[in-house]
Design a protein around this motif. Structure first.
Motif, mmCIF file in Angstrom:
data_model
loop_
_atom_site.group_PDB
_atom_site.id
_atom_site.type_symbol
_atom_site.label_atom_id
_atom_site.label_comp_id
_atom_site.label_asym_id
_atom_site.label_seq_id
_atom_site.Cartn_x
_atom_site.Cartn_y
_atom_site.Cartn_z
ATOM 1 N N SER A 113 0.810 -1.216 -0.010
ATOM 2 C CA SER A 113 -0.185 0.089 0.136
ATOM 3 C C SER A 113 0.744 1.299 -0.010
ATOM 4 O O SER A 113 0.536 2.115 -0.614
ATOM 5 C CB SER A 113 -0.859 0.045 1.150
ATOM 6 O OG SER A 113 -0.054 -0.390 2.403
ATOM 7 N N SER A 114 2.045 1.182 0.757
ATOM 8 C CA SER A 114 2.826 2.394 0.634
ATOM 9 C C SER A 114 3.219 2.727 -0.763
ATOM 10 O O SER A 114 3.224 3.908 -1.334
ATOM 11 C CB SER A 114 4.035 2.308 1.460
ATOM 12 O OG SER A 114 4.846 1.267 1.424
ATOM 13 N N ARG A 143 -4.114 0.090 5.246
ATOM 14 C CA ARG A 143 -4.021 1.296 4.607
ATOM 15 C C ARG A 143 -5.156 1.308 3.410
ATOM 16 O O ARG A 143 -4.701 0.359 2.684
ATOM 17 C CB ARG A 143 -2.505 1.599 4.137
ATOM 18 C CG ARG A 143 -2.105 2.901 3.669
ATOM 19 C CD ARG A 143 -1.027 3.283 3.323
ATOM 20 N NE ARG A 143 -0.209 4.605 3.665
ATOM 21 C CZ ARG A 143 0.883 4.767 3.520
ATOM 22 N NH1 ARG A 143 1.802 4.051 3.265
ATOM 23 N NH2 ARG A 143 0.918 6.337 3.696
ATOM 24 N N ARG A 188 -1.692 7.645 6.029
ATOM 25 C CA ARG A 188 -2.146 6.420 6.583
ATOM 26 C C ARG A 188 -3.749 6.854 7.239
ATOM 27 O O ARG A 188 -3.916 7.722 7.819
ATOM 28 C CB ARG A 188 -1.558 5.831 7.447
ATOM 29 C CG ARG A 188 -0.231 5.372 6.784
ATOM 30 C CD ARG A 188 0.548 4.663 7.866
ATOM 31 N NE ARG A 188 1.979 4.364 7.218
ATOM 32 C CZ ARG A 188 2.767 3.481 7.436
ATOM 33 N NH1 ARG A 188 2.408 2.559 8.287
ATOM 34 N NH2 ARG A 188 3.799 3.486 6.746
ATOM 35 N N ASN A 225 -0.238 3.376 13.785
ATOM 36 C CA ASN A 225 0.006 3.696 12.345
ATOM 37 C C ASN A 225 0.395 4.861 12.164
ATOM 38 O O ASN A 225 1.166 5.484 11.098
ATOM 39 C CB ASN A 225 -1.421 3.552 11.831
ATOM 40 C CG ASN A 225 -1.102 2.803 10.437
ATOM 41 O OD1 ASN A 225 -0.148 2.085 10.143
ATOM 42 N ND2 ASN A 225 -2.311 2.408 9.715
ATOM 43 N N LYS A 245 0.434 4.002 -2.711
ATOM 44 C CA LYS A 245 -0.154 5.318 -2.295
ATOM 45 C C LYS A 245 0.678 6.460 -2.429
ATOM 46 O O LYS A 245 0.247 7.588 -2.503
ATOM 47 C CB LYS A 245 -0.696 5.260 -0.839
ATOM 48 C CG LYS A 245 -2.244 4.396 -0.860
ATOM 49 C CD LYS A 245 -2.889 4.873 0.554
ATOM 50 C CE LYS A 245 -3.162 6.261 0.608
ATOM 51 N NZ LYS A 245 -3.811 6.566 1.763
#
Lengths: 499, 173
Positions: free
Chosen positions: A262-263, A301, A271, A285, A266
């Motif tokens: 997800s990082s 996320r 987050r 988080n 995105k």
């Protein structure tokens, strides 16, 4: 100026530290030591030291090394003072280990390390389990430097600090060299003495880190590693240094997998804390928040362009878990590598389990028939004989007997495979079983020997030869052929063979 | 010459016998099965020698040893329950009593009754159902649990086969 930095961070003056650490006798680094320990208002000499430090890297390192090592070494005579300082010395030792590594890379001359090394070596000796003997030789020093580091890598808080270290490296200490960071770091750590978890929780530090929007994948990766290191549930977890953060537990692994995906997707998005309904490890988080008590939720996320309601997120988490388990099973079941898609793989798995169960039934029948004919069930024969699977090559058996060392590695690999695949089997699976040879006879030993000699043959399970040709015995093949047409839940009467 | 023989007769020991789960399972399995078989053998001479019931008994013991050796897993609990509850004619109580078993298995993750929230296609569902039938206790597990339990089940089955084969081989050759 540089001092402003420390003003901003609002470090509480560490009175404890001051009491524990006496200024080291007559060393130029003493001034630096005091400065590092005391208030953010450094004495004037410190500015000199800072300037000096910005000049040459090598020299700075030596200064810092000696400073910090004297930091460490000063408590050595009074180890009893190490009450809460026990943690301090621990933290500092890590730093020294780190620095020592850096120092090693720079090939500093031995003289600089001469005196501090002896002191620090003795310091290492005291609370550590495997003390390196304090000598003054170069090679010994190198070894001494590195061995504590390896021990540090098992340190629970090391992960956090390593993460923070990397964070600082990327952050707004732009004008600074790397060597400034250890002092800063050391300062922080020294100030948060004894409370390992508080390192990550200093709000001011977080304020430094958090407003920075992730510029790219690199920083987001580091940021990801920080909350992982901060996981409160396992402060004494089996955290290892940053590369293998995500491998401590299965859940953590999953989270790490998700987080990295997800990082990357995105980018700079913030987050979101999604309170999923599923259980999971709670991990802080948001970097801006102060440390929270661990919740029972997995923080996921939200991905870009995907639905963000909790249901779909929960579904996604579930799907990912399932996908991971399917991958594990893929490794376990032979012939699954070529197959793609869940349905086909499930097919393969089903077939495999069925064949295994049938084989067990057949073997138990054979056993009963053997028991029938042979009334004397000879346990000693079991014990003394090294047996082998009929399908395996005879060569393997002899190999197992005579060259245990060579096949040992292979067996270990095999074990590792099973170990890594089956996280459920036992939590702490170590691949290093020490083997001892002794002429004693025992059932356990022979079982072990048997299982070890036979484990290589289990590679046949993973070979991509035909699945059902595991046994070269003819009747077994006929059984398998019969069994394919039969319902595996039939009574064993149907499968009776004439022997 | 002698040295070769001596080499052949050497045994290897693990200094940490409980660390390797494969060896642990194997050891437990053998320690359960062999005494059971011995008892069966002893009792067999006294009681009637009905081949079928004998086979059943042996099979029962085999399964029992299997279930007892893998206490860490949910499927082993289900298997035990199934074995204990199924009517058996020549049940020879060579294994431990049910109360012990319940004690030992009290620490385990059971198959909870979860609703199957399967979103996959119907084919996958079909296969999962089959898998459920195969795995002891699979009826009461949801998809995730099945998948995680199946891995350990497969490995234990393989290990069990090794042991059985070696026992059979020992006694036939």
């Amino acid at each position: 100026m540089d001092n402003e930095l420390f003003m901003n961070t609002e470090f509480p003056p560490p009175p404890e530290m001051a009491t524990h650490f006496e200024p080291p006798p007559s060393s130029s680094s003493a001034m630096m030591l005091n400065w590092a320990l005391m208030d953010p208002n450094p004495p004037q000499d410190s500015s000199f030291i800072w300037e000096k430090s910005t000049e040459q890297q090598q020299q700075q390192q030596s200064i810092f090394d000696s400073a910090l090592s004297s930091l460490v070494s000063s408590p050595t005579p009074s180890n009893s003072n190490f009450s809460g300082g026990g943690g301090d010395g621990f933290l500092i030792r890590e730093l020294i280990g780190k620095l020592g590594n850096i120092g090693n890379n720079n090939n500093n001359s031995g003289e600089i390390y001469g005196t501090p090394m002896s002191r620090s070596a003795s310091c290492y000796a005291t609370p550590m389990s495997s003390p390196p003997p304090p000598t003054n030789t170069n090679s010994q020093m190198m070894m001494n430097r590195t061995t504590p580091l390896t021990e540090f890598s098992a340190d629970p808080g090391f992960a956090e600090r390593a993460a923070r270290f990397s964070c600082f490296g990327s952050r707004s200490f732009n004008g600074r060299t790397n060597t400034n960071l250890p002092i800063n770091n050391g300062n922080n750590i020294v100030n948060n003495s004894g409370k390992l978890t508080r390192v990550s929780s200093t709000p001011a530090l977080k304020a430094l880190v958090s407003p920075e929007v992730a510029p790219g994948g690199e920083f987001s990766r580091k940021r990801k590693s920080v909350p992982k290191g901060k996981s409160k549930e396992n402060p004494i977890s089996t955290a290892s240094p940053s590369p293998s953060f995500s491998k401590t537990a299965e859940k953590k692994e999953e989270w790490g997998g998700k987080g990295s995906k997800s990082s990357e997707e995105k980018g700079g998005k913030r987050r979101r804390e999604d309170e999923d309904e599923e259980e999971g490890e709670g991990e802080g988080n948001n970097n801006t928040k102060p440390p929270e008590p661990p919740k029972d939720y997995i923080h996921v996320r939200a991905r870009r362009g995907q639905a963000t309601d909790s249901h779909s997120l929960a579904e996604r988490v579930r799907r990912e878990k399932i996908g991971e388990r399917m991958k594990l099973l893929q490794d376990l079941v032979p012939g699954c590598n070529k197959v793609t898609g869940k349905a086909l793989m499930l097919d393969e798995i089903i077939n495999y389990v069925q064949s295994l169960q049938r084989q067990v039934e057949f073997l138990s029948m054979k056993l009963s028939s053997v028991n029938d004919t042979r009334l004397d069930f000879n346990v000693d024969a079991l014990v003394s004989k090294d047996v082998m699977i009929p399908s395996s090559n005879n060569r393997l058996h002899e190999e197992g007997l005579q060259s245990k060392s060579s096949s040992h590695h292979h067996q270990q690999q095999q074990l590792n495979m099973y170990n890594s695949n089956n996280a459920q089997l036992l939590p702490n699976i170590s691949s290093n079983n020490m083997m001892l040879q002794s002429p004693m006879d025992s059932l356990e030993a022979s079982t072990l020997a048997r299982s070890f000699t036979h484990l290589p043959t289990l590679t046949q399970f993973t070979d991509s030869i035909s699945q059902y040709q595991m046994f070269s015995e003819e009747d077994l093949q006929s059984i398998v052929g019969m069994g394919v047409a039969l319902n595996p839940n039939n009574e064993s009467q149907h499968m009776k063979i004439e022997l | 010459m002698e040295r070769q023989i001596i080499n052949k007769r050497k045994r290897v020991f693990s200094l940490q016998p409980n660390k390797n789960p494969n060896a642990l399972f194997t050891r437990r399995y053998v320690s359960h099965l062999v005494p059971a078989l011995k008892k069966i053998n002893m009792n067999k001479s006294s009681s009637k020698t009905n081949h079928q019931s004998f086979e059943k008994t042996v099979k029962h013991e085999v399964d029992m040893a299997f279930a007892l050796s893998a206490q860490e897993f949910a499927w082993s609990r289900f298997l035990q329950q199934k074995l204990l509850s199924s009517p058996h004619d020549d049940l020879i109580s060579t294994s431990s009593s049910p109360s012990e078993i319940l004690e030992r298995s009290s620490k385990k993750q059971g198959g909870e009754k979860h609703q199957d929230r399967d979103e996959e296609g119907g084919e996958i569902k079909k296969r999962l159902k089959e898998l459920q039938k195969l795995l002891p206790g699979g009826e009461e597990m949801n998809m995730e649990e099945i998948l995680s339990e199946i891995g350990s089940y497969i490995v234990c089955l393989e290990l069990q086969m090794i042991v059985l084969k070696s026992i059979v081989q020992d006694n036939t050759s």
